[in-house]
Design an enzyme around this catalytic site. Structure first.
Site, PDB file in Angstrom:
ATOM      1  N   HIS A  93     -17.862 -18.439  72.261  1.00  0.00           N
ATOM      2  CA  HIS A  93     -17.022 -19.593  72.598  1.00  0.00           C
ATOM      3  C   HIS A  93     -15.880 -19.167  73.512  1.00  0.00           C
ATOM      4  O   HIS A  93     -15.476 -18.005  73.554  1.00  0.00           O
ATOM      5  CB  HIS A  93     -16.467 -20.255  71.332  1.00  0.00           C
ATOM      6  N   CYS A  94     -15.360 -20.133  74.247  1.00  0.00           N
ATOM      7  CA  CYS A  94     -14.132 -19.949  75.026  1.00  0.00           C
ATOM      8  C   CYS A  94     -13.172 -21.054  74.611  1.00  0.00           C
ATOM      9  O   CYS A  94     -13.221 -21.514  73.465  1.00  0.00           O
ATOM     10  CB  CYS A  94     -14.418 -19.940  76.530  1.00  0.00           C
TER      11      CYS A  94
END
Length: 337
Positions: A93-94
């Site tokens: 994820h970012c």
């Protein structure tokens, strides 16, 4: 192709597979999913440069810069991920589930790994965190004046099969001016909330959970307002322990620490303690009379605690009195409330 999944699915999968947070180191340090590994696509400076290009030049310019930063480190990113996990499934994820996580996911899949992406990114996760504090659940508040051994009693209740939530452990602070002595540095506010969410997620919300009575601040960390409001409205069990027994407990608990740390704690509350009492407490520590120093401090904390207790609805309070601080005996008696 990487598979986008919801926050709940992502967190379920994280029990078996590693989570890689590809945001910058600064973003990760501010707050991250508990247990997530930092695998930054950009350094702090690189992220800043890309952001400026996006705002001041164009999206295309920012993307080109990102590719320039990303390309030389592709092999290193994969090798780092492999060192952390020998399996073939990764969670990535970012911030918003955009290009950063998509780029790293593409790279890992190129090497043959199965990758799941967090839909909406860390931002979506934070929304779920904050919503968790709004949930209805049965709280039982364990109260008592300073030195009543509330944390010890809390964990004794856990031995008897009760659900507990140790907020001071999550905050790395015991609550009073002395509460940070001997503790690790406090987490960021965001990380404190993430850890609280993690603990609440493990608790059966259909069964009661014991929580120690706290002010809204634990050290410099703030209990989320929605959760704190529920704490203030909940049924409270107060254990009354004699003053001398509490002084003895506090003296044993904090007397082992450096005198300068104890004096610094007293100096922080000089105004509230009163100049003369603070002066006598500092002199007592210098002379080795720790018991007297803590007696002076407890007298102040007792007044503060009693004031806070008076703000609760009287019908929500059940009082138990004990002759001494016998943690097992206290837990046995109050667990049947």
């Amino acid at each position: 192709m990487p598979t986008p999944i919801s926050v709940s699915e992502f967190l379920d999968f994280s029990k078996e597979h590693p989570v890689f947070d590809v945001r910058s180191p600064n973003e990760y340090e501010l707050g991250h999913i508990p247990g997530a590994h930092s695998l930054p696509l950009f350094t702090n400076e690189e992220r800043k440069v890309v952001g400026i290009a996006y705002k001041q030049v164009s999206r295309e310019a920012a993307v080109n810069l990102g590719i320039d930063f990303f390309t030389p480190k592709m092999k290193t990113l994969v090798e780092t991920a492999k060192k952390i996990n020998n399996g073939n499934t990764f969670l990535v994820h970012c911030w918003r589930g955009g290009m950063r996580s998509g780029s790293v996911a593409w790279l890992l899949e190129l090497y043959g790994y199965k990758v799941y992406l967090l839909k909406g990114g860390y931002k979506a996760y934070r929304n779920v965190v904050l919503e968790k504090f709004e949930e209805e659940r049965e709280l039982l508040i364990l109260g008592g004046r300073t030195g009543s051994g509330k944390t010890l009693i809390l964990h004794e209740l856990e031995k008897f099969g009760e659900q507990i939530l140790d907020l001071e452990k999550l905050a790395h602070h015991k609550g009073s001016a002395f509460g940070g002595i001997g503790e690790e540095p406090q987490p960021t506010q965001e990380m404190f909330e993430n850890e609280l969410f993690f603990e609440l997620s493990k608790i059966d919300k259909n069964k009661r959970v014991w929580v120690e009575d706290e002010s809204n601040l634990i050290g410099s960390r703030v209990i989320p307002q929605s959760f704190y409001s529920k704490m203030r409205e909940a049924q409270a069990i107060f254990v009354n322990i004699p003053f001398e027994a509490r002084v003895e407990y506090i003296t044993n608990e904090y007397g082992k620490f450096n005198k300068e740390d104890l004096k610094s704690a007293i100096q922080r509350i000089t105004k509230r303690l009163g100049g003369l009492s603070a002066k006598h407490a500092l002199e007592a520590i210098d002379s080795g009379n720790l018991k007297y120093a803590f007696e002076l401090c407890l007298a102040y904390y007792d007044k503060t605690y009693d004031y806070g207790k008076s703000k609760r609805e009287k019908e929500s309070i059940t009082n138990f009195s004990f002759d001494n601080l016998n943690v097992e005996e206290i837990a046995k008696k109050i667990k049947n409330i």
